[in-house]
Structures are given as structure tokens and as C-alpha cells.
Motif scaffolding. Structure first.
Motif, PDB file in Angstrom:
ATOM      1  N   GLY A   1       0.817  -1.205   0.000  1.00 34.82           N
ATOM      2  CA  GLY A   1       0.000   0.000   0.000  1.00 34.82           C
ATOM      3  C   GLY A   1       0.850   1.254   0.000  1.00 34.82           C
ATOM      4  O   GLY A   1       2.005   1.237   0.440  1.00 34.82           O
ATOM      5  N   LYS A   2       0.286   2.309  -0.497  1.00 33.45           N
ATOM      6  CA  LYS A   2       0.911   3.647  -0.444  1.00 33.45           C
ATOM      7  C   LYS A   2      -0.231   4.642  -0.320  1.00 33.45           C
ATOM      8  O   LYS A   2      -0.521   5.431  -1.219  1.00 33.45           O
ATOM      9  N   SER A   3      -0.902   4.582   0.820  1.00 35.64           N
ATOM     10  CA  SER A   3      -2.190   5.259   0.981  1.00 35.64           C
ATOM     11  C   SER A   3      -2.040   6.776   1.045  1.00 35.64           C
ATOM     12  O   SER A   3      -1.084   7.306   1.625  1.00 35.64           O
ATOM     13  N   ALA A   4      -3.025   7.440   0.467  1.00 33.87           N
ATOM     14  CA  ALA A   4      -3.029   8.896   0.419  1.00 33.87           C
ATOM     15  C   ALA A   4      -4.058   9.470   1.380  1.00 33.87           C
ATOM     16  O   ALA A   4      -5.171   8.960   1.490  1.00 33.87           O
ATOM     17  N   SER A   5      -3.672  10.531   2.055  1.00 35.16           N
ATOM     18  CA  SER A   5      -4.583  11.332   2.866  1.00 35.16           C
ATOM     19  C   SER A   5      -4.834  12.613   2.092  1.00 35.16           C
ATOM     20  O   SER A   5      -3.941  13.457   1.957  1.00 35.16           O
ATOM     21  N   VAL A   6      -6.046  12.738   1.553  1.00 37.95           N
ATOM     22  CA  VAL A   6      -6.369  13.803   0.592  1.00 37.95           C
ATOM     23  C   VAL A   6      -7.148  14.915   1.290  1.00 37.95           C
ATOM     24  O   VAL A   6      -8.266  14.695   1.765  1.00 37.95           O
ATOM     25  N   VAL A   7      -6.549  16.100   1.349  1.00 36.76           N
ATOM     26  CA  VAL A   7      -7.186  17.259   1.978  1.00 36.76           C
ATOM     27  C   VAL A   7      -7.716  18.163   0.867  1.00 36.76           C
ATOM     28  O   VAL A   7      -6.940  18.684   0.055  1.00 36.76           O
ATOM     29  N   LEU A   8      -9.025  18.342   0.831  1.00 39.89           N
ATOM     30  CA  LEU A   8      -9.618  19.169  -0.218  1.00 39.89           C
ATOM     31  C   LEU A   8      -9.500  20.658   0.121  1.00 39.89           C
ATOM     32  O   LEU A   8      -9.209  21.046   1.259  1.00 39.89           O
ATOM     33  N   SER A   9      -9.750  21.481  -0.876  1.00 37.71           N
ATOM     34  CA  SER A   9      -9.369  22.898  -0.796  1.00 37.71           C
ATOM     35  C   SER A   9     -10.200  23.722   0.172  1.00 37.71           C
ATOM     36  O   SER A   9      -9.741  24.768   0.639  1.00 37.71           O
ATOM     37  N   ASN A  10     -11.416  23.289   0.465  1.00 38.61           N
ATOM     38  CA  ASN A  10     -12.295  24.143   1.269  1.00 38.61           C
ATOM     39  C   ASN A  10     -12.328  23.782   2.744  1.00 38.61           C
ATOM     40  O   ASN A  10     -13.214  24.239   3.468  1.00 38.61           O
ATOM     41  N   VAL A  11     -11.402  22.955   3.233  1.00 35.38           N
ATOM     42  CA  VAL A  11     -11.446  22.566   4.641  1.00 35.38           C
ATOM     43  C   VAL A  11     -11.116  23.766   5.531  1.00 35.38           C
ATOM     44  O   VAL A  11     -10.330  24.646   5.165  1.00 35.38           O
ATOM     45  N   SER A  12     -11.730  23.788   6.705  1.00 31.01           N
ATOM     46  CA  SER A  12     -11.456  24.843   7.681  1.00 31.01           C
ATOM     47  C   SER A  12     -10.071  24.663   8.274  1.00 31.01           C
ATOM     48  O   SER A  12      -9.443  23.608   8.139  1.00 31.01           O
ATOM     49  N   ASP A  13      -9.597  25.682   8.989  1.00 33.28           N
ATOM     50  CA  ASP A  13      -8.290  25.590   9.646  1.00 33.28           C
ATOM     51  C   ASP A  13      -8.288  24.461  10.678  1.00 33.28           C
ATOM     52  O   ASP A  13      -7.292  23.740  10.817  1.00 33.28           O
ATOM     53  N   ASP A  14      -9.404  24.324  11.402  1.00 28.84           N
ATOM     54  CA  ASP A  14      -9.482  23.273  12.423  1.00 28.84           C
ATOM     55  C   ASP A  14      -9.433  21.886  11.781  1.00 28.84           C
ATOM     56  O   ASP A  14      -8.748  20.988  12.287  1.00 28.84           O
ATOM     57  N   LEU A  15     -10.167  21.708  10.682  1.00 29.16           N
ATOM     58  CA  LEU A  15     -10.152  20.400  10.029  1.00 29.16           C
ATOM     59  C   LEU A  15      -8.808  20.128   9.388  1.00 29.16           C
ATOM     60  O   LEU A  15      -8.340  18.979   9.377  1.00 29.16           O
ATOM     61  N   LEU A  16      -8.139  21.149   8.885  1.00 24.99           N
ATOM     62  CA  LEU A  16      -6.790  20.978   8.344  1.00 24.99           C
ATOM     63  C   LEU A  16      -5.843  20.491   9.433  1.00 24.99           C
ATOM     64  O   LEU A  16      -5.051  19.555   9.212  1.00 24.99           O
ATOM     65  N   ALA A  17      -5.918  21.106  10.613  1.00 27.62           N
ATOM     66  CA  ALA A  17      -5.060  20.689  11.722  1.00 27.62           C
ATOM     67  C   ALA A  17      -5.345  19.248  12.127  1.00 27.62           C
ATOM     68  O   ALA A  17      -4.421  18.470  12.410  1.00 27.62           O
ATOM     69  N   LYS A  18      -6.624  18.889  12.147  1.00 31.86           N
ATOM     70  CA  LYS A  18      -6.978  17.503  12.479  1.00 31.86           C
ATOM     71  C   LYS A  18      -6.450  16.540  11.423  1.00 31.86           C
ATOM     72  O   LYS A  18      -5.949  15.453  11.749  1.00 31.86           O
ATOM     73  N   ALA A  19      -6.544  16.939  10.162  1.00 33.78           N
ATOM     74  CA  ALA A  19      -6.062  16.094   9.074  1.00 33.78           C
ATOM     75  C   ALA A  19      -4.576  15.803   9.220  1.00 33.78           C
ATOM     76  O   ALA A  19      -4.132  14.660   9.052  1.00 33.78           O
ATOM     77  N   VAL A  20      -3.801  16.807   9.532  1.00 38.36           N
ATOM     78  CA  VAL A  20      -2.361  16.607   9.690  1.00 38.36           C
ATOM     79  C   VAL A  20      -2.071  15.730  10.898  1.00 38.36           C
ATOM     80  O   VAL A  20      -1.256  14.796  10.828  1.00 38.36           O
ATOM     81  N   LYS A  21      -2.740  15.999  12.004  1.00 38.86           N
ATOM     82  CA  LYS A  21      -2.510  15.208  13.224  1.00 38.86           C
ATOM     83  C   LYS A  21      -2.822  13.736  13.008  1.00 38.86           C
ATOM     84  O   LYS A  21      -2.020  12.853  13.352  1.00 38.86           O
TER      85      LYS A  21
ATOM     86  N   ASP B   1      -8.750  20.373  -6.406  1.00 40.60           N
ATOM     87  CA  ASP B   1      -9.280  19.127  -5.858  1.00 40.60           C
ATOM     88  C   ASP B   1      -9.174  17.997  -6.882  1.00 40.60           C
ATOM     89  O   ASP B   1      -8.876  16.847  -6.526  1.00 40.60           O
ATOM     90  N   ASP B   2      -9.419  18.319  -8.153  1.00 37.34           N
ATOM     91  CA  ASP B   2      -9.266  17.299  -9.189  1.00 37.34           C
ATOM     92  C   ASP B   2      -7.819  16.828  -9.270  1.00 37.34           C
ATOM     93  O   ASP B   2      -7.561  15.627  -9.454  1.00 37.34           O
ATOM     94  N   HIS B   3      -6.891  17.766  -9.147  1.00 36.16           N
ATOM     95  CA  HIS B   3      -5.472  17.412  -9.163  1.00 36.16           C
ATOM     96  C   HIS B   3      -5.124  16.536  -7.964  1.00 36.16           C
ATOM     97  O   HIS B   3      -4.327  15.587  -8.070  1.00 36.16           O
ATOM     98  N   ALA B   4      -5.716  16.814  -6.811  1.00 40.26           N
ATOM     99  CA  ALA B   4      -5.458  16.005  -5.608  1.00 40.26           C
ATOM    100  C   ALA B   4      -5.884  14.562  -5.827  1.00 40.26           C
ATOM    101  O   ALA B   4      -5.162  13.618  -5.447  1.00 40.26           O
ATOM    102  N   ILE B   5      -7.048  14.372  -6.441  1.00 42.09           N
ATOM    103  CA  ILE B   5      -7.524  13.012  -6.727  1.00 42.09           C
ATOM    104  C   ILE B   5      -6.591  12.334  -7.725  1.00 42.09           C
ATOM    105  O   ILE B   5      -6.272  11.138  -7.593  1.00 42.09           O
ATOM    106  N   GLU B   6      -6.129  13.078  -8.713  1.00 43.05           N
ATOM    107  CA  GLU B   6      -5.202  12.531  -9.706  1.00 43.05           C
ATOM    108  C   GLU B   6      -3.916  12.054  -9.042  1.00 43.05           C
ATOM    109  O   GLU B   6      -3.404  10.971  -9.351  1.00 43.05           O
ATOM    110  N   ILE B   7      -3.382  12.857  -8.126  1.00 43.78           N
ATOM    111  CA  ILE B   7      -2.160  12.463  -7.410  1.00 43.78           C
ATOM    112  C   ILE B   7      -2.420  11.223  -6.567  1.00 43.78           C
ATOM    113  O   ILE B   7      -1.601  10.295  -6.528  1.00 43.78           O
ATOM    114  N   ALA B   8      -3.556  11.191  -5.878  1.00 41.69           N
ATOM    115  CA  ALA B   8      -3.879  10.039  -5.028  1.00 41.69           C
ATOM    116  C   ALA B   8      -3.907   8.755  -5.838  1.00 41.69           C
ATOM    117  O   ALA B   8      -3.460   7.701  -5.366  1.00 41.69           O
TER     118      ALA B   8
END
Length: 466
Positions: A250-270, A387-394
Motif C-alpha cells: 500500500g501507499k495510501s493517500a490522505s487527501v485534503v480538499l481545498s475548502n477545509v477549515s483551519d481546524d479540520l486541516l489541523a486535524k487532518a495533519v494530526k 481538488d481534481d489534481h489532488a484526486i489525480e495524485i492520489a
């Protein structure tokens, strides 16, 4: 030196018999000391285990579902009573920190057993389609060949659904971490399963694993390991046209979309850092690629550096399994990318196969960092222009096992999740579900494990026209 755990016998046909294939030494990767010595099967003993499973199959397959459910629940009870024993064994053979050994390595497989018993009680072994009765029947003898990184869980997700389905099992555990499998054999014995339903034959893949895979008396092979070895298992099993379940890289991707709030971004990284470093980074579903909007990459780097600092080698972060695995991971710690945290060096314990938890940014999506399954605590941050580019990378991977999606508008989560080519996606840190299917797309494998889907994976389908 820690007292050695000695396991001089194999578990075949409901009895413990001396192993004739020599001994396997088990090393504690946190201390570099030998912590156990276990018996190894030879070819004749592997054949005896297959024969025992074959002989036990008709009666076990005919055992009423309520009786099988009762035995699985008894197994759950026995393992629950021995949870501390299992955790201690996994601390030794894997070097896992105590909290991780009890939580990930024991409680999660206990949940799988509980939910498999629940799934079995409800499973539709007989359905009707017009004037046909559709029967789902156990395939027969299942050979389970398991990896070293989850010594109890990876055994449970193969063995328990197969036995629930009415199959009998021959288990070959990983030679690096076989101790928990011996304790599991005792648990099956204590739970009262009939002789021959579960059999344990430790040994090397080239002899025992290959023998199980080639045998005409084995009906299905369930293997977890590298994609390279998985190809070999599939090719060998094809000689006798037996089914395979393959859970591979596996080489799993954690995909953060462009409209996430600052709080959700911090949670995503954590959450992504925690998942990437889980078990020393030695999980096939590790979120080792963090894909984020290009305009927020600076903030992501700050957050990732802060989170990585919490994973102290020898504390929260366990060791790699061996000196060889450490050497392999170290090859990636001098990569041509922006180093955010870790890398070569750092404060490490004097003993043990530790590496510094590492974060790279501005990673080329086609580079080895972004493409290889490193199997160590190394996170790559990749920038997406949309966001489309993020899915492409994933989707730019030969693998497709796990993944994560971070999205503000959860009503649209299914639309995006459907576009990511992987076997499972967690949206905004949704928890693991032991009734949901587990398995991969592309070169991450074939078939599905766990719960209803693990049972169904080892059944044949028969149509009876009336």
C-alpha cells in the motif's frame, strides 16, 4: 537478558507434537536480544497438518451455524481473559510500546472476532432466485500465510472468518513474530474447537509456505505480504486452480480538499502523522502521502513538524522489525526533497532498530518517496493545484489499499471517495469498522477480508434448480 519463551511443539490435529524442522529464534527489535525460540515444521509436518484439516473438514462444515457462533464467542472470551498475555508477547516479538500492544494488537482483533460471530449468526448461506436455491458452501481447507507486522490481528482476520464459514485452517505465521500464534493455538484448544479445525505449522516461506500453496489438498490460500511475494503465491496457487486472497502493499493517500477549515486541516495533519507512524510505520494502510492544497502547504509543514516531534523513538514510536528493515528505511532518509522533520541522525536509543520519524515536503509525485512502500515512519507531503489534481495524485500509484479524505461538505464525500481507486476510504477520521470489507484495488491485492466479507471470500456458490 529477558527469560526466553520456548515453544518446542507444533499444534496439529488438536495435539502438540515436537517440531522436526529445527528451531526459529525470535528477536526483540527494541532490545536486539533473543526473546523466544519456537519449533519449526518440516515438510512432512506441513503435510500432516493439511491432512488433519482435510479430515476435519466434512464434520466442521456440517456443524450448525449456532454451534459455530457459540465456539467463536467462546474464543473471544478466552482471548479477552488472556489479553495481557497476548500484549506481553507482542511487546517482545515486535517491540511494540505497551499501549499500542494492548490497543491495536489485541483489542482490534478481539473486535474482529466479536463482529465475525455476529456476522456468522446473520449470514445468508441459502437464498432463493426464482426457481433456484443459491447455496454458499465452505471451500474446504484454507492455508493462511501471515505477515510479521500485526502478529495477532493479521492471523485473526484470516483464520476466524474462514473457520466461521465452515472451513478448516492451516496457519503459517511469520518467522519474525510467531509467538502470538502459539498462544492463539492454545486459545482455540481452550475454547473447545474440534481437532483439526485449526493447525499451526511455523516455518519459512520457501518450504512451508510454498508447500501449503502447492498442495492439492489445500483449496484456498490467504496471504498477506509484499506484492512481489503475492505474485509468486498467486502463480503457484494457479497450478492447482485454487482461490487466493491477497492483501499486499500500500501507499495510501490522505487527501485534503481545498475548502477545509483551519481546524479540520489541523486535524487532518494530526491524524495523518499518527496513522503514518503507527506501529513504527509498519502497516500496509499507512497514510504515507499527505496531499494538500498548494496554497496551504506552509501551514501543513508547520503542523506536521509539531506532530512528528511527539513521536519519540523508544517511547511513543516503536522500532522497526529488524536491522535489515532499518537499513532499507534509512535509504529514504536522505531523499531529494525538502526535509521538514527528522532525517538521518537524531537522538535514538542505544539499542533497538529505531529511526527518526521523518517528514518531507514538496515531494515529486513520481519519485520513490511518493511511489515506494517504505514501511517505516516517513511521511511525504505533496501539493495539489485543485481538488481534481489532488484526486489525480492520489490515484498515481500501483497500489490501492487504504486512504483518507478530508472534506468540509460531507454531503459530497461519497462523490470524491468514489473517485479514489482504493479499497477503503476514511472520511474525516471515521473509525475502523470490523463489519466492513478490507482489501485492495490494483496491486494491493485480491479478495476481501473481515466480517461478512471474510466469510464470503472462502465460500463456493452453488445453484440448485427446483
Amino acid at each position: 537478558m529477558t527469560d526466553l519463551i520456548r515453544e518446542p511443539a507444533l499444534y496439529i490435529d488438536g495435539a502438540w507434537i515436537p517440531g522436526a524442522g529445527g528451531e526459529i529464534e525470535v528477536e526483540n527489535p527494541a532490545t536486539e536480544e533473543i526473546c523466544g525460540v519456537v519449533a519449526q515444521a518440516d515438510g512432512a509436518e506441513a503435510d500432516a497438518a493439511i491432512a488433519a484439516a482435510r479430515a476435519a473438514f466434512p464434520a466442521w462444515a456440517a456443524t450448525p451455524v449456532p454451534d459455530r457462533v457459540r465456539l467463536l464467542r467462546r474464543l473471544h472470551h478466552v482471548l479477552s481473559e488472556r489479553a495481557d498475555v497476548f500484549a506481553s508477547l507482542i511487546q517482545r516479538e515486535l517491540g511494540a510500546p505497551a499501549k499500542l500492544a494492548r490497543g491495536l494488537h489485541v483489542q482490534v482483533p478481539l473486535g474482529v472476532i466479536e463482529k465475525t460471530a455476529e456476522a456468522l449468526a446473520e449470514f445468508p448461506f441459502q437464498t432463493r432466485r426464482d426457481h433456484s436455491i443459491i447455496l454458499r458452501e465452505p471451500v474446504g481447507v484454507v492455508a493462511a500465510i501471515t505477515p510479521w507486522n500485526l502478529p495477532l490481528h493479521q492471523v485473526v482476520v484470516k483464520v476466524v472468518p474462514a473457520i466461521a464459514a465452515g472451513c478448516t485452517v492451516v496457519l503459517k505465521p511469520a518467522t519474525l513474530t510467531p509467538l502470538a500464534a502459539f498462544e492463539l493455538a492454545r486459545a482455540f484448544d481452550a475454547a473447545g474447537f474440534p481437532s483439526g479445525v485449526f493447525n499451526l505449522v511455523p516455518g519459512g516461506g520457501r518450504e512451508i509456505g510454498d508447500r501449503l500453496t502447492r498442495s492439492r489438498d489445500v483449496d484456498h490460500v490467504s496471504f498477506t505480504g509484499s506484492t512481489l511475494v503475492g505474485r509468486q503465491v498467486a502463480a503457484t496457487a494457479a497450478e492447482t486452480v485454487k482461490g487466493v486472497t491477497l492483501e499486499l502493499g500500500g501507499k495510501s493517500a490522505s487527501v485534503v480538499l481545498s475548502n477545509v477549515s483551519d481546524d479540520l486541516l489541523a486535524k487532518a495533519v494530526k491524524v495523518t502523522v499518527a496513522n503514518c507512524y503507527l506501529n513504527g510505520g509498519q502497516t500496509c494502510t499507512a497514510l504515507s502521502r499527505l496531499i494538500v492544497p498548494r496554497g496551504r502547504i506552509g501551514r501543513v509543514e508547520e503542523l506536521a513538524e509539531q506532530e512528528a516531534a511527539k513521536y519519540i523513538p523508544g517511547g511513543r514510536l516503536g522500532p522497526l522489525i529488524s536491522a535489515g528493515q532499518r537499513k532499507e528505511v534509512q535509504r529514504y532518509l536522505a531523499a531529494d526533497a525538502e526535509l521538514v522533520a527528522g532525517g538521518i541522525g537524531g537522538q535514538l536509543p542505544e539499542r533497538g532498530y529505531y529511526v527518526t520519524p521523518t517528514v518531507y515536503s514538496d515531494v515529486d509525485p513520481d519519485s520513490a518517496l511518493a511511489q515506494d512502500e517504505i514501511f517505516g515512519p516517513v511521511l511525504s507531503i505533496l501539493a495539489a493545484d485543485s481538488d481534481d489534481h489532488a484526486i489525480e495524485i492520489a490515484n498515481n500509484s500501483i497500489y490501492g489499499l487504504g486512504g483518507a479524505l478530508w472534506i468540509q461538505d460531507t454531503d459530497r464525500a461519497l462523490d470524491y471517495a468514489a473517485r479514489i481507486r482504493t479499497g477503503q476510504i476514511d472520511v474525516n477520521a471515521a473509525p475502523f469498522n470490523p463489519r466492513a470489507p478490507f482489501g485492495g484495488y490494483k496491486q494491493s491485492g485480491l479478495g476481501r477480508e473481515i466480517g461478512d466479507y471474510g466469510i464470503d471470500d472462502v465460500l463456493e456458490v452453488k445453484a440448485v434448480q427446483l
